[in-house]
Enzyme design. Structure first.
Site, short mmCIF file in Angstrom:
data_model
loop_
_atom_site.label_atom_id
_atom_site.label_comp_id
_atom_site.label_asym_id
_atom_site.label_seq_id
_atom_site.Cartn_x
_atom_site.Cartn_y
_atom_site.Cartn_z
N GLN A 148 0.84 -1.20 0.00
CA GLN A 148 0.00 0.00 0.00
C GLN A 148 0.87 1.25 0.00
O GLN A 148 0.40 2.34 -0.32
CB GLN A 148 -0.93 0.00 1.22
CG GLN A 148 -1.97 -1.11 1.17
CD GLN A 148 -2.94 -1.10 2.33
OE1 GLN A 148 -3.14 -2.11 2.97
NE2 GLN A 148 -3.57 0.03 2.61
N ARG A 205 -9.40 -0.50 7.14
CA ARG A 205 -10.31 0.45 6.52
C ARG A 205 -10.73 1.54 7.50
O ARG A 205 -11.92 1.80 7.71
CB ARG A 205 -11.54 -0.25 5.98
CG ARG A 205 -12.18 0.58 4.86
CD ARG A 205 -13.36 -0.13 4.28
NE ARG A 205 -13.86 0.58 3.14
CZ ARG A 205 -14.21 -0.03 2.01
NH1 ARG A 205 -14.06 -1.32 1.88
NH2 ARG A 205 -14.70 0.68 1.03
N CYS A 206 -9.73 2.14 8.14
CA CYS A 206 -10.05 3.31 8.96
C CYS A 206 -8.77 4.08 9.13
O CYS A 206 -7.70 3.57 8.95
CB CYS A 206 -10.59 2.91 10.32
SG CYS A 206 -9.36 2.29 11.45
N GLU A 227 -13.23 5.05 4.16
CA GLU A 227 -13.26 4.34 5.42
C GLU A 227 -14.44 4.72 6.29
O GLU A 227 -14.77 4.00 7.23
CB GLU A 227 -11.94 4.58 6.12
CG GLU A 227 -10.84 4.16 5.17
CD GLU A 227 -9.45 4.46 5.66
OE1 GLU A 227 -8.56 3.67 5.36
OE2 GLU A 227 -9.27 5.46 6.35
#
Ligand SMILES: Cc1cc2nc3c(=O)[nH]c(=O)nc-3n(C[C@H](O)[C@H](O)[C@H](O)COP(=O)(O)OP(=O)(O)OC[C@H]3O[C@@H](n4cnc5c(N)ncnc54)[C@H](O)[C@@H]3O)c2cc1C
Lengths: 806, 287
Positions: free
Chosen positions: A237, A384-385, A760
Site C-alpha cells: 500500500q 479500513r479506517c 473508510e
C-alpha cells in the site's frame, strides 16, 4: 457560432471531470481477468519460498533440523534465524518503533509464527519440504488474556526487552507493557465527574479482527548480482516507504532498490507494514541469485499478518440531568500481540484515538491508553479506517447510546443536543484536534426525516409491547450512529513515518497532442484512483479525463509519497494533484496569452481553455496549448508542460455521517435480519459519486461483517479458532443487507478542491450502527451493553441471560 | 494449503475402479466431486498416495425410477438433483436440502455419493437418507452388497464402507403422495455447514400425524434418526405442547461439539427449534 458548436454543458460533460459518475477505467481489465497482480509475475528460474510455522503460542525453540527437508527433490535451502543473523536480519524494526523477529530466534511468541523459510523450485516442493523440517519445541505458558498481561506473575514474553524500562513511547510499567499514552486534562475531567449529575461507565470491547483482503500478502524478490540491484514486486500500500525501509535495514543504496506494486486485490491496512515473507524472499534471492516468490495462503494471512482492533475501552461519560455532556474519561487496554507492529504515524502509539470525543462538544476529556504484549499475532493496523478512529467512533457511539438509555432520552435527540454547532468550526476538541468543518445537525435531521425515524420508534414501541404479551418472538432494534472521522495524515507538524513527513505527491506531464500522464505517491488497491485522479485533472486543466493516464506503484517513476491507507489519498495526494494541475494551468495561461497576443491577466479559464475577457471568440483550447508548449512558447520560457507538487496538508479533514440500522432479531435462534440500512455521508466535494457509493457499499459490508461475527478468536492455549473463511465471517452477497446511501456536502475549507476522505467512513460509522441496533433491540429487556461480535449464538445467549428464552 | 504428492487414475468402468482400489490398497481413495476430499488434502489432513477419479464410470450416473423406488447413481451431482423433474416429483425434500448445500460452484461438482460416503457429520444428505429409508449399494472386491442408510454411519468419518469399496447407487422408496416434508437448516452464511438441521417426512390423516420420521444433521458425530421425537408426534395435531415434547426428545439424543457456531447448549437448543419448525412446515405441506 454554428449549430455544431458544443454548449458549455456539453463541453463540461466531455471532460468527465469532478462530479461525473465516470465508469471505472481499471474495471476493463479487472472484469476480464486481465489485471496484473503479484502472483502473475513469473520470472525465468523463479524459486518459491514458504514458511514452517509454529503450532505453539509460546514455546522455546530447542532445535531446528533441516536435513530431511533438504533431501526433498526441489528443495534448495532452509533459512532460519541463524542464517539471517549472518546478514543481521534475524530481527526487523516495526513501524511502531518496536523490533520483530523475522524468523523465530530462540522462542516463538504466537501460533503460526514464522520459524523457517524453505526455498524450492516450485510451491509444491516447498510445502513438501516444510513438512520435513523438524522443530523441537519446549512449550511455555501462553498469555492470551490482555487483562492478565500485567499481572505480577505473568510470563515474560519479550526476553529481548526484559530489562528495558523505556520503550519507543516512554516508560514501561511491566515486562509485558509496551507504552502508556495519555492525552487531555486529568484534573479538569476529574472535577467534571465529581460535579456530574449523571454518569455512565462501561467496558466496551472492540474485538480482534482482520482486514482479510481477497488477495493475500505476497512478493517476488529478484536480486541482480551483477548490478547489485534488488527488484521487489509486492502487495504494498506504500511502495516508497517499503523501499526506504529495505534500504535502511538491508543496507542497500536506495537507488539500487526498485519497488513495484502492481495491481492489488484489496489492502484495507493489511498491506502497509513489512512482513517476514518480504525479508526472507529478499534474502533468499540474494543468497541463491534467483528470483524468489512468496505467496501467503488464506490461513497464513488470517493468522499471521496484521490483525486489527483488539481495544478494550473502559468508558465514562459525565452529563447533566438534561443530557448535556460535561466530561469524558476513557482508559484503553490495547492488545498488540507479540510485537508492536501497529501501522500508525510514528509519534502516535494509539493512532488518532484521541478523536474519541466524536461529534460532541465535550468541555473536557482525559484518555489513557496502555499497550500490552500477549501471545497473539502482531499488528494493530487500520482496517479500513484512519488510525484507531474506528475504535474511537465505536467507543463514543456506544457510550452515547448507553447515556441516552440511562437518561431515558432518545439516542438521536441526545446526539442533536450535544453536537458541535456549525458556528463552532473550526472547532478545538478537548483532546487536541482542530475539526476543519461540519454541519452535523443538518445531516442528522436529514437522516431522521428520510427514514421517518419517529415512525420507526413508534413501531418499535408497539412491537415491544407485542413481545411482552407473547405474540412475537422477534425484537426490533434501531441503531443510530453519528461519526466524525479524522483522515488525511498528515500535516508534517504532527505526522511522520520513521521520520518521513506524511506529505504526498503528484507529477503531471502533458504530451503535445493534449494527452498526458500523471503519477502519484499513492497506490490504489481497488479504490479507483486511475479513474478519479484523472477527473480532478480534467476539471482543473480542461483536458478530458480519458486523455489522462494515471500510473502509481513504481518507485522508479512515481514521485515519493507515503501511500494509500487511512483515507489519506484524496485529502493529501488529491490536493497534490490539484496543485500540480494548477501549475500546468498557470504555464498554459502564459502560453495562451502569448499566442492570443494579450496580457495574461486579460485571460479567463473557461472549461477547456482560455478566453480573452470580453472577447468570447478569442479562445485557445488546452489541447492547442499543449501543442504550442512543444513548439511556440513565449521567448525565454522553457518548452514542455509538466509540473510536480509535494503537498504537506495544513490540517486533517473531518468527514462525518449519520447512519441508521433497523434490525429484527429472533430471540429463539439469535438470527438477525437487517431490515433497513441508511447511510448519509458528508465527504465534502464529491469527485465521483458512483465511486463514493461503491466505497460506502464496501465499507458497510465490512462493518456489517465485523459487528455481526467477524473475529480472530483464540482459545485459552493460544490456538486461533477462526483461521479460515469457514469460521471467519466473510459475508457473501446473500447475507449482505441492501444499502441506502445519501449525502450532504460540507467542503473542507483548507483542501484545494474541498474534498475529504470517504473510503473508510462506512466501516467507521457502520460498526456502531449495527452494534447499537442489537443493543437497542435488547435494551428494553434490561441490558445496557452487549459486547460484539453479535453473531447468532451470542444474540441467543444475550436473550437467555435477560430471561427472554428458557 | 498445498497438497502432498499423489498419483491420479481415471478408470473407465466400475470393474476397473474396484480393481484399481483393490490393487492400490489403503493409500488409494475414490475421488468424486472433490469438494470434501481436496480441501482435506490441501490441509494435508488427508494424504492419499493415489486418487481414483470416478468421473468416467458411466454406470455411476443418472436418476432412474423403478416401480416405487428411485435409484440415484453415486456420481449424480447436487446440481443434477436440483434440476431433475423426477426428484421434484417424487423426492422434493432432496431439492430443498440440496439448495442449502454450499454454493452453486460446489453443487456443480459435489456428488450425492460423495456427500453420503464422506461420513462428515456436517454433510446434509445423510440425515435425509435415514429419514427416507434409503439403501446404499456398495461394490467391492468381494462383490456387491446393500446397506441401509440407518446402519451406515458409525462415527465421524467412519462408515460401513470397507476398504476398496465403492458406493455405486442409492435406492430410495418413494414416499406416499401427499406426504409433507421439510428440511430446516440453521447456518451462519452461504457455504457454511449446519449449526443444526432437522429433516422431517410425515403423512397426515384427519388433521393428525399418521407417520413421521425425523433426522438430525451435525448434532452428533453421526447423523441421527430421532425416533422418540417422531413417535411423540404421531397421533397429535402438533399442538405447542407436543412440539416442545418432540424438541425435548430430539435434544436428548444430540451430542454436538462446541465450535465457532456456538456452545453445545446453543446447538442443542436450536436443534430443538429446527425440529419444531420442520414439523410445522412439513405438516403444512401434507395433504
Ligand atoms: C465451501 C464448501 C461448503 C460446503 N458446504 C456443505 C454443506 O453445507 N452441506 C454439505 O452436505 N456439504 C457441504 N460441502 C461438501 C460438499 O457437499 C461435497 O461435495 C461433499 O461433501 C462430497 O462430495 P464430493 O462428490 O465432492 O466427494 P469427494 O470430496 O470427492 O469425496 C468425499 C469422500 O467420499 C469418498 N467418496 C466419494 N465418492 C465415493 C463413492 N462413490 N464411493 C466411495 N467413496 C466415495 C471419497 O473418497 C472421500 O473420502 C461443502 C463443500 C465446500 C467446499
Amino acid at each position: 457560432m454554428n449549430d455544431m458548436t458544443p454548449t458549455r454543458e456539453q463541453r463540461t460533460a466531455a471532460l468527465e471531470g469532478m462530479g461525473c459518475k465516470r465508469k471505472r477505467v481499471e474495471d476493463i481489465r479487472f472484469t476480464q481477468g486481465k489485471g496484473n497482480y503479484v502472483d502473475d509475475v513469473k520470472l525465468p528460474g523463479m524459486l518459491h519460498g514458504d514458511f514452517v510455522r509454529s503450532p505453539h503460542a509460546h514455546a522455546r525453540v530447542k532445535a531446528i533440523k533441516a536435513d530431511e527437508a533438504l533431501k526433498v527433490p526441489g528443495v534448495l535451502a532452509v533459512i532460519t534465524a541463524e542464517t539471517l543473523k549472518t546478514v543481521n536480519l534475524a530481527w526487523m524494526p516495526t513501524l511502531a518503533g518496536d523490533v520483530q523477529m523475522v524468523l523465530a530466534d530462540g522462542k516463538v511468541l504466537f501460533q503460526n509464527q514464522e520459524v523457517a523459510f524453505v526455498v524450492a523450485t516450485d510451491r509444491y516442493a516447498a510445502d513438501d519440504g516444510i513438512n520435513k523440517v523438524e522443530v523441537e519445541y519446549e512449550p511455555l505458558p501462553p498469555l492470551i488474556d490482555p487483562f492478565k498481561a500485567m499481572d505480577h506473575n505473568a510470563p515474560v514474553l519479550r526476553e529481548d526487552l526484559a530489562d528495558k524500562t523505556t520503550g519507543a513511547h516512554g516508560p514501561r510499567k511491566h515486562h509485558n507493557h509496551i507504552f502508556e499514552w495519555t492525552v487531555g486534562d486529568k484534573d479538569l475531567t476529574d472535577a467534571a465527574f465529581r460535579k456530574a449529575e449523571v454518569t455512565i461507565k462501561e467496558m466496551i470491547s472492540y474485538h480482534r479482527t482482520h482486514p482479510s483482503p481477497l488477495e493475500t500478502c505476497q512478493c517476488v524478490c529478484s536480486f541482480d548480482k551483477v548490478k547489485g540491484e534488488l527488484t521487489i514486486w509486492g502487495t504494498f500500500q506504500a511502495p516508497h516507504v517499503i523501499r526506504t525501509v529495505v534500504s535502511l535495514i538491508a543496507k542497500l543504496p536506495e537507488q539500487k532498490i526498485h519497488v513495484i506494486a502492481p495491481d492489488i486485490g484489496g489492502g484495507f491496512g493489511n498491506k502497509v507494514g513489512a512482513y517476514p515473507g518480504y525479508i526472507c524472499a529478499a534474502v533468499a534471492s540474494i543468497v541463491t541469485g534467483k528470483p524468489v516468490k512468496w505467496v501467503e495462503d488464506r490461513i497464513e494471512n488470517l493468522t499471521a499478518t496484521s490483525f486489527a482492533r483488539d481495544y478494550h475501552m473502559t468508558t465514562e461519560v459525565a452529563a447533566t440531568k438534561e443530557g448535556k455532556v460535561t466530561g469524558l474519561r476513557v482508559h484503553v487496554l490495547a492488545d498488540h500481540g507479540a510485537f508492536d507492529a501497529c501501522a500508525d504515524p510514528s509519534k502516535w502509539p494509539a493512532g488518532f484515538f484521541n478523536i474519541v470525543t466524536g461529534s460532541y462538544d465535550f468541555p473536557t476529556a482525559h484518555l489513557v491508553v496502555d499497550g500490552v504484549y500477549t501471545n497473539k499475532a502482531p499488528g494493530g493496523v487500520a482496517y479500513r479506517c484512519s488510525f484507531r478512529v474506528t475504535e474511537a467512533a465505536y467507543c463514543i457511539e456506544r457510550a452515547m447510546d448507553i447515556l441516552a438509555q440511562k437518561l431515558g432520552m432518545d439516542p438521536a435527540e441526545l446526539r442533536l443536543k450535544n453536537f458541535i454547532k456549525p458556528e463552532q468550526f473550526p472547532y478545538h476538541s478537548a483532546l487536541g484536534w482542530e475539526y476543519d468543518s461540519g454541519d452535523y445537525h443538518t445531516a442528522m435531521r436529514k437522516m431522521m426525516e428520510t427514514t421517518d425515524y419517529a415512525a420507526l420508534r413508534k413501531e418499535q414501541a408497539s412491537r415491544r409491547a407485542a413481545f411482552k404479551r407473547g405474540e412475537t418472538r422477534e425484537i426490533m432494534g434501531l441503531g443510530v450512529s453519528f461519526f466524525t472521522e479524522i483522515v488525511g495524515a498528515g500535516p508534517s507538524k504532527n505526522c511522520d513515518i520513521l521520520g518521513i513527513a506524511m506529505f504526498d505527491s503528484c507529477e503531471i506531464r502533458m504530451h503535445p497532442t493534449g494527452a498526458g500522464i500523471a503519477r502519484m505517491g499513492t497506490k490504489s488497491q481497488g479504490q479507483g484512483h486511475e479513474t478519479t485522479w484523472a477527473q480532478i485533472i480534467a476539471t482543473e486543466i480542461g483536458i478530458p479525463a480519458d486523455n489522462i493516464q494515471v500510473e502509481e506503484g513504481n518507485t522508479d517513476t512515481a514521485p515519493y509519497g507515503l501511500g494509500t491507507y487511512g483515507s489519506r489519498s484524496t485529502p493529501v495526494a488529491g490536493a497534490a494533484i490539484a496543485m500540480a494541475a494548477r501549475k500546468i494551468k498557470a504555464k498554459a495561461q502564459m502560453i495562451a496569452a502569448y499566442k492570443l497576443e494579450v496580457h495574461e491577466d486579460d485571460l479567463e479559464f473557461d472549461i477547456d481553455g482560455f478566453r480573452v475577457k470580453g472577447l468570447p471568440e478569442k479562445f485557445m483550447s488546452m489541447k492547442d496549448i499543449c501543442w504550442a508548449a512543444y513548439n511556440s512558447v513565449p521567448p525565454g520560457m522553457e518548452p514542455g508542460l509538466e509540473a510536480v507538487s509535494y503537498y504537506d496538508p495544513p490540517n486533517m479533514t473531518y468527514p462525518f455521517g449519520a447512519y441508521l440500522c433497523v434490525m429484527d432479531i429472533d430471540v429463539d435462534t439469535g438470527v438477525y435480519k437487517v431490515r433497513r440500512f441508511y447511510a448519509l455521508d458528508d465527504c465534502g466535494t464529491r469527485i465521483n459519486p458512483m465511486i463514493i457509493e461503491g466505497q460506502v457499499h464496501g465499507g458497510l459490508t465490512e462493518a456489517f461483517a465485523i459487528a455481526m461475527g467477524q473475529e480472530i478468536r483464540y482459545d485459552d492455549t493460544g490456538n486461533v479458532v477462526t483461521g479460515s473463511f469457514m469460521d471467519f465471517f466473510m459475508p457473501t452477497a446473500v447475507e449482505t443487507p441492501h444499502w441506502e446511501t445519501d449525502f450532504t456536502v460540507t467542503p473542507s475549507p483548507h483542501h484545494p478542491i474541498g474534498a475529504k476522505g470517504v473510503g473508510e467512513s462506512p466501516n467507521v460509522g457502520g460498526v456502531p450502527a449495527f452494534s447499537n441496533a442489537v443493543n437497542d433491540a435488547f435494551s428494553f429487556l434490561g441490558s445496557t451493553h452487549i459486547q460484539m461480535p453479535h453473531d447468532f449464538w451470542r444474540n441467543w445467549k444475550a436473550a437467555k441471560n435477560l430471561g427472554a428464552v428458557a | 494449503m498445498i497438497p502432498g504428492p499423489f498419483s491420479y487414475h481415471r478408470p473407465a468402468s466400475l470393474a476397473d475402479a474396484v480393481k484399481l482400489l483393490a490393487d492400490l490398497g489403503d493409500d488409494a481413495r475414490p475421488l468424486a466431486g472433490g469438494h470434501s476430499l481436496v480441501p482435506m488434502m490441501k490441509l494435508r489432513l488427508a494424504t492419499p498416495a493415489h486418487l481414483v477419479d470416478l468421473h468416467d464410470v458411466a454406470d455411476l450416473k443418472g436418476i432412474r425410477h423403478y416401480g416405487s423406488t428411485i435409484v440415484i447413481g453415486a456420481m449424480t451431482t447436487q446440481h443434477e438433483l436440483l434440476v431433475s423433474g423426477e426428484i421434484r416429483q417424487s423426492l422434493p425434500i432432496l431439492q430443498e436440502a440440496a439448495a442449502l448445500i454450499a454454493d452453486p460452484q460446489v453443487r456443480y461438482r459435489g456428488t450425492i455419493g460423495g456427500n453420503v460416503a464422506n461420513g462428515d457429520p456436517g454433510n446434509d444428505m445423510p440425515a435425509l437418507m435415514m429419514v427416507l429409508g434409503a439403501n446404499f449399494r456398495l461394490s467391492g472386491p468381494g462383490g456387491e452388497r446393500e446397506v441401509a442408510a440407518s446402519e451406515f454411519y458409525q462415527g465421524a468419518y467412519f462408515t460401513a464402507l470397507e476398504p476398496g469399496e465403492i458406493l455405486t447407487s442409492i435406492s430410495i422408496p418413494v414416499p406416499p403422495a401427499g406426504h409433507g416434508y421439510a428440511y430446516e437448516k440453521l447456518k451462519r452464511k452461504v457455504g457454511d455447514y449446519a449449526t443444526a438441521a432437522a429433516a422431517v417426512v410425515l403423512t397426515m390423516a384427519g388433521g393428525k400425524v399418521a407417520t413421521c420420521a425425523i433426522g438430525l444433521t451435525n448434532l452428533h458425530e453421526t447423523p441421527l434418526l430421532a425416533t422418540d421425537a417422531a413417535n411423540a408426534v404421531i397421533g397429535t395435531s402438533l399442538d405447542a405442547a407436543t412440539l416442545k415434547q418432540a424438541a425435548a426428545a430430539a435434544e436428548a439424543i444430540m451430542a454436538p461439539a462446541a465450535d465457532t457456531r456456538g456452545p453445545v447448549e446453543y446447538r442443542k437448543h436450536v436443534g430443538g427449534i429446527m425440529v419444531m419448525r420442520a414439523l410445522q412446515r412439513a405438516a403444512g405441506r401434507a395433504v
